[in-house]
Scaffold this motif. Structure first.
Motif, short mmCIF file in Angstrom:
data_model
loop_
_atom_site.label_atom_id
_atom_site.label_comp_id
_atom_site.label_asym_id
_atom_site.label_seq_id
_atom_site.Cartn_x
_atom_site.Cartn_y
_atom_site.Cartn_z
N GLN A 146 0.85 -1.19 0.00
CA GLN A 146 0.00 0.00 0.00
C GLN A 146 0.88 1.24 0.00
OE1 GLN A 146 -2.13 1.64 3.52
NE2 GLN A 146 -3.96 1.10 2.34
N LEU A 147 0.73 2.06 -1.03
CA LEU A 147 1.33 3.39 -1.05
C LEU A 147 0.45 4.27 -0.17
CD1 LEU A 147 2.18 3.84 -4.81
CD2 LEU A 147 3.79 4.05 -2.93
N GLN A 148 1.08 5.08 0.68
CA GLN A 148 0.26 5.89 1.59
C GLN A 148 0.95 7.22 1.88
OE1 GLN A 148 -0.37 5.16 5.95
NE2 GLN A 148 -2.24 4.26 5.14
N LEU A 149 0.15 8.26 1.87
CA LEU A 149 0.59 9.61 2.23
C LEU A 149 -0.38 10.15 3.25
CD1 LEU A 149 2.00 12.41 1.84
CD2 LEU A 149 0.34 12.80 0.02
N GLY A 150 0.13 10.63 4.35
CA GLY A 150 -0.70 11.30 5.35
C GLY A 150 -0.17 12.70 5.56
N VAL A 151 -1.08 13.66 5.71
CA VAL A 151 -0.69 15.05 5.87
C VAL A 151 -1.35 15.61 7.13
CG1 VAL A 151 -0.67 17.34 4.81
CG2 VAL A 151 -0.56 15.30 3.36
N ALA A 152 -0.53 16.03 8.09
CA ALA A 152 -1.05 16.68 9.29
C ALA A 152 -1.38 18.13 8.93
CB ALA A 152 -0.03 16.62 10.42
N MET A 153 -2.61 18.53 9.19
CA MET A 153 -3.07 19.87 8.83
C MET A 153 -3.63 20.59 10.05
SD MET A 153 -5.05 19.07 5.23
CE MET A 153 -5.46 20.80 4.99
N GLU A 154 -3.35 21.87 10.13
CA GLU A 154 -3.97 22.67 11.20
C GLU A 154 -5.41 22.98 10.84
OE1 GLU A 154 -1.83 25.96 12.85
OE2 GLU A 154 0.09 24.98 12.44
N LYS A 155 -5.64 23.41 9.62
CA LYS A 155 -7.00 23.68 9.13
C LYS A 155 -7.46 22.43 8.40
CE LYS A 155 -9.54 26.97 6.29
NZ LYS A 155 -9.40 28.05 5.31
N LYS A 156 -8.36 21.69 8.99
CA LYS A 156 -8.73 20.35 8.52
C LYS A 156 -9.59 20.39 7.26
CE LYS A 156 -6.75 18.75 12.19
NZ LYS A 156 -5.48 18.07 12.15
N LEU A 157 -9.41 19.36 6.43
CA LEU A 157 -10.30 19.16 5.28
C LEU A 157 -11.66 18.70 5.79
CD1 LEU A 157 -8.13 17.30 2.59
CD2 LEU A 157 -8.75 19.72 2.67
N ASP A 158 -12.70 19.01 5.04
CA ASP A 158 -14.02 18.55 5.43
C ASP A 158 -14.38 17.28 4.66
OD1 ASP A 158 -15.22 19.33 2.86
OD2 ASP A 158 -15.06 21.37 3.62
N LEU A 159 -15.36 16.57 5.17
CA LEU A 159 -15.79 15.31 4.56
C LEU A 159 -16.32 15.52 3.14
CD1 LEU A 159 -15.86 12.35 5.21
CD2 LEU A 159 -18.11 12.65 6.21
N GLU A 160 -16.93 16.66 2.88
CA GLU A 160 -17.43 16.95 1.54
C GLU A 160 -16.30 16.97 0.51
OE1 GLU A 160 -19.38 20.76 -0.71
OE2 GLU A 160 -20.18 20.26 1.27
N THR A 161 -15.16 17.56 0.87
CA THR A 161 -14.00 17.60 -0.02
C THR A 161 -13.46 16.19 -0.27
OG1 THR A 161 -13.42 19.80 0.77
CG2 THR A 161 -11.67 18.53 -0.31
N VAL A 162 -13.39 15.40 0.79
CA VAL A 162 -12.89 14.03 0.69
C VAL A 162 -13.84 13.19 -0.17
CG1 VAL A 162 -12.41 11.93 2.00
CG2 VAL A 162 -11.62 14.16 2.85
N ASN A 163 -15.13 13.30 0.05
CA ASN A 163 -16.09 12.53 -0.74
C ASN A 163 -16.06 12.93 -2.21
OD1 ASN A 163 -16.94 10.97 1.40
ND2 ASN A 163 -18.68 12.29 1.90
N ALA A 164 -15.89 14.22 -2.48
CA ALA A 164 -15.80 14.68 -3.88
C ALA A 164 -14.57 14.06 -4.54
CB ALA A 164 -15.72 16.21 -3.92
N TRP A 165 -13.46 14.00 -3.83
CA TRP A 165 -12.24 13.36 -4.35
C TRP A 165 -12.54 11.90 -4.73
CZ3 TRP A 165 -6.87 14.56 -4.78
CH2 TRP A 165 -6.04 13.45 -4.97
N ASN A 166 -13.12 11.17 -3.80
CA ASN A 166 -13.36 9.74 -4.01
C ASN A 166 -14.37 9.47 -5.12
OD1 ASN A 166 -11.49 8.75 -2.14
ND2 ASN A 166 -12.93 9.10 -0.46
N ARG A 167 -15.30 10.39 -5.37
CA ARG A 167 -16.23 10.21 -6.48
C ARG A 167 -15.51 10.34 -7.82
NH1 ARG A 167 -19.73 13.04 -3.08
NH2 ARG A 167 -19.19 15.04 -4.01
N ARG A 168 -14.45 11.16 -7.88
CA ARG A 168 -13.72 11.42 -9.13
C ARG A 168 -12.59 10.43 -9.39
NH1 ARG A 168 -12.66 16.12 -6.72
NH2 ARG A 168 -10.49 16.03 -7.36
N LYS A 169 -12.10 9.77 -8.37
CA LYS A 169 -10.91 8.92 -8.49
C LYS A 169 -11.30 7.45 -8.52
CE LYS A 169 -8.50 12.60 -8.24
NZ LYS A 169 -8.01 13.20 -9.44
#
Length: 185
Positions: free
Chosen positions: A106-129
């Motif tokens: 498994q290739l994996q990248l994790g990014v620690a963020m102060e300003k968090k991504l929202d679930l809507e952004t993540v779901n939009a990504w997964n619908r396109r990929k």
């Protein structure tokens, strides 16, 4: 989703799964000591990479121009650290027996963020990929991953290279999303 036994932050910050070259490619790589040795002779596109041969996978990643640091994860399984787009990427080895004879990567990248991504952004990504998935860890930091099976006879080197190049492109796209997200006010 990191390897079992890792803390959330450690798993989120580690990334890149890897595959290994078959014995014949490993032998050829060991024999190719001269400066004039052709890389294609060492790693032809028809060579098979196997998670059960992590040294060969690390060697192939280096051949492709990536850093490849082969280590053991807290469970004793191989893991390769590499980098893409300015991020640390991990290649995790799965379905191993006593730290050997692994079957999947498994290739994996994790990014620690102060300003968090929202679930809507993540779901939009997964619908396109189709090949990579993005999810949020327990701290709502994004984790990008791509799973690969290398069961017998293994994964052709050309296919592994394609997966790595595709993943690197997605890392660049995720970086753009993160930068845009951080600049929103």
């Amino acid at each position: 989703m990191g390897k079992p036994g890792l803390t959330t932050m450690a798993a989120a910050m580690l990334m890149l799964a890897c595959a290994a070259a078959p014995a014949s490619a490993q032998q050829a790589a060991g024999a190719a000591t001269g400066a004039g040795a052709s890389a294609e002779a060492v790693f032809p596109d028809t060579a098979y990479l196997k998670a059960s041969e992590p040294e060969g996978i690390a060697r192939y990643l280096r051949y492709l121009g990536y850093r490849a640091i082969l280590e053991k994860d807290p469970n004793g399984d191989p893991v390769i650290e590499t980098g893409m787009g300015g991020f640390k990427v991990m290649l995790w080895f799965y379905d191993c027996t006593d730290g050997r004879d692994c079957q999947r990567l498994q290739l994996q990248l994790g990014v620690a963020m102060e300003k968090k991504l929202d679930l809507e952004t993540v779901n939009a990504w997964n619908r396109r990929k189709r090949f990579q998935t993005l999810h949020l860890d327990e701290e709502n930091d994004p984790i990008l991953s791509h799973d690969m099976s290398t069961v017998a006879p293994g994964m052709p080197a050309a296919q592994f290279r394609d997966v790595v190049e595709l993943f690197e492109g997605q890392v660049a796209e995720l970086r753009r999303i993160i930068v845009a997200h951080d600049s929103d006010g």
